[in-house]
Design a protein around this motif. Structure first.
Motif, PDB file in Angstrom:
ATOM      1  N   LEU A  67       0.813  -1.242   0.106  1.00  0.00           N
ATOM      2  CA  LEU A  67       0.347  -0.107  -0.167  1.00  0.00           C
ATOM      3  C   LEU A  67       0.660   1.401  -0.332  1.00  0.00           C
ATOM      4  O   LEU A  67       1.271   2.792  -0.537  1.00  0.00           O
ATOM      5  CB  LEU A  67      -0.565   0.593   0.935  1.00  0.00           C
ATOM      6  CG  LEU A  67      -1.982   1.526   1.561  1.00  0.00           C
ATOM      7  CD1 LEU A  67      -3.059   1.457   0.033  1.00  0.00           C
ATOM      8  CD2 LEU A  67      -2.414   1.010   3.038  1.00  0.00           C
ATOM      9  N   GLU A  68       1.694   1.670   0.452  1.00  0.00           N
ATOM     10  CA  GLU A  68       2.804   2.277   0.962  1.00  0.00           C
ATOM     11  C   GLU A  68       3.492   3.059  -0.777  1.00  0.00           C
ATOM     12  O   GLU A  68       3.855   3.646  -0.937  1.00  0.00           O
ATOM     13  CB  GLU A  68       3.732   2.113   2.167  1.00  0.00           C
ATOM     14  CG  GLU A  68       3.520   2.567   3.151  1.00  0.00           C
ATOM     15  CD  GLU A  68       3.953   1.774   4.424  1.00  0.00           C
ATOM     16  OE1 GLU A  68       3.953   2.640   5.973  1.00  0.00           O
ATOM     17  OE2 GLU A  68       5.215   0.624   4.655  1.00  0.00           O
ATOM     18  N   ASN A  69       3.857   1.677  -1.304  1.00  0.00           N
ATOM     19  CA  ASN A  69       4.247   1.847  -2.063  1.00  0.00           C
ATOM     20  C   ASN A  69       3.763   2.785  -3.475  1.00  0.00           C
ATOM     21  O   ASN A  69       3.965   2.912  -4.189  1.00  0.00           O
ATOM     22  CB  ASN A  69       4.831   0.600  -3.159  1.00  0.00           C
ATOM     23  CG  ASN A  69       6.169   0.249  -2.620  1.00  0.00           C
ATOM     24  OD1 ASN A  69       7.215  -0.226  -3.517  1.00  0.00           O
ATOM     25  ND2 ASN A  69       5.968  -0.490  -1.575  1.00  0.00           N
ATOM     26  N   LEU A  70       2.602   2.659  -3.539  1.00  0.00           N
ATOM     27  CA  LEU A  70       1.548   2.745  -4.230  1.00  0.00           C
ATOM     28  C   LEU A  70       0.911   4.076  -3.023  1.00  0.00           C
ATOM     29  O   LEU A  70       0.967   5.759  -4.399  1.00  0.00           O
ATOM     30  CB  LEU A  70      -0.178   2.012  -3.927  1.00  0.00           C
ATOM     31  CG  LEU A  70      -0.553   1.081  -5.068  1.00  0.00           C
ATOM     32  CD1 LEU A  70      -0.647   2.363  -5.989  1.00  0.00           C
ATOM     33  CD2 LEU A  70       0.821   0.931  -5.415  1.00  0.00           C
ATOM     34  N   LEU A  71       1.196   4.817  -2.546  1.00  0.00           N
ATOM     35  CA  LEU A  71       0.838   5.831  -1.358  1.00  0.00           C
ATOM     36  C   LEU A  71       2.551   7.080  -2.095  1.00  0.00           C
ATOM     37  O   LEU A  71       1.899   8.431  -2.197  1.00  0.00           O
ATOM     38  CB  LEU A  71       0.958   6.353  -0.402  1.00  0.00           C
ATOM     39  CG  LEU A  71      -0.487   5.374   0.714  1.00  0.00           C
ATOM     40  CD1 LEU A  71      -0.656   5.112   1.805  1.00  0.00           C
ATOM     41  CD2 LEU A  71      -1.811   6.416  -0.208  1.00  0.00           C
TER      42      LEU A  71
END
Ligand SMILES: Nc1ncnc2c1ncn2[C@@H]1O[C@H](COP(=O)(O)OP(=O)(O)OP(=O)(O)O)[C@@H](O)[C@H]1O
Ligand SMILES: [Mg+2]
Length: 241
Positions: A98-102
């Motif tokens: 998820l953080e990779n997308l944020l």
């Protein structure tokens, strides 16, 4: 409407004495599926790098959405809707999926709810169930999907997928092809750079073939597969592996 969305005009790129690309002219229409093939070192990634702004051409011009972008920084082109996934996935391994997308969503100004958008993109590539997992622990297929998700976060008009299926099994290739097909059906033009011939033949509306930086063929998949020059430089090379 048949005006090109993306246009490369007489582009050349040299590294010292080596002319890696061009002169080459290529156009892409809105919603098109363009396959790019050619032997190793024929200039495919160099072409993509000139399109996205990672490299500045030594000569020639690049146009996107009717605007000359030859000297525009990659992030500015990305904001206009030109996205790419990398041949070698480069996830932030210490972060969750998820953080990779944020991270890419952070760079876009007009996303009201980045977390919701991130989950939406992860779901579209079949990674929603892995949102909380550390990116470093993903399988090869999941890494490829994350790489695509990162490119898709900003709702691009064009996605350039540089060998998005390398190293995958046939079943996994089908999985990635289905994602790209759905994406294209939603209106996104896709440029697929690919060595996996059955995948690029099946997916593309049109294929171009490069050799030593030059365009040697441009046509429908069937015509490309039967083109003697393409067979000589590309399929001949494949047969030796
Ligand atoms: N940054 C660079 N500096 C020097 N030479 C480079 C650089 N990038 C690419 N080249 C050279 O330019 C040529 C084209 O490389 P490119 O990576 O575009 O090929 P490719 O078609 O993407 O190959 P592959 O199928 O192996 O990914 C090659 O001869 C390569 O060695
Ligand atoms: Mg390459």
């Amino acid at each position: 409407m048949s005006d090109p969305i993306l246009l490369v005009e007489n582009v050349e790129k040299s590294f010292g004495a080596l002319r890696a690309l061009g002169p080459i002219s290529v156009s892409l229409k809105a919603g098109e599926r363009l396959g790019v093939i050619g032997p190793n070192g024929s200039g495919k990634t160099t072409l993509i790098n000139c399109l996205t702004g990672t490299l500045t051409p030594s000569a020639g011009e690049v146009w996107f959405l009717g605007r000359k972008v030859t000297d525009l920084a990659p992030h500015r082109r990305a904001r206009m809707g030109l996205a790419r996934s990398f041949q070698i996935p480069k996830p932030f391994t210490g972060m969750s999926v998820l953080e990779n997308l944020l991270v890419p969503l952070d760079h876009l100004h007009d996303v009201a709810d980045p977390r919701a958008r991130a989950m939406e993109v992860l779901a579209s590539v079949g990674l929603a169930g892995r949102a909380g997992h550390e990116a470093g622990g993903l399988t090869q297929l999941e890494l490829r999907k994350l790489e695509l998700a990162r490119a898709l976060a900003g709702r691009p008009k064009v996605l350039i997928a540089d060998e998005a299926m390398a190293g995958l099994s046939d079943r996994e290739i089908d999985d990635v092809l289905a994602i790209l097909e759905r994406l294209n059906e939603s209106g996104v033009a896709v440029i697929m750079i690919e060595h996996i011939m059955h995948a690029v033949m099946r997916f593309s509306h049109r294929i171009i073939c490069l050799e030593t930086g030059r365009l040697i063929a441009d046509g429908l998949p069937d015509a490309i597969a039967n083109d003697p020059l393409v067979q000589k430089v590309y399929f001949g090379e494949q047969a030796r592996h």
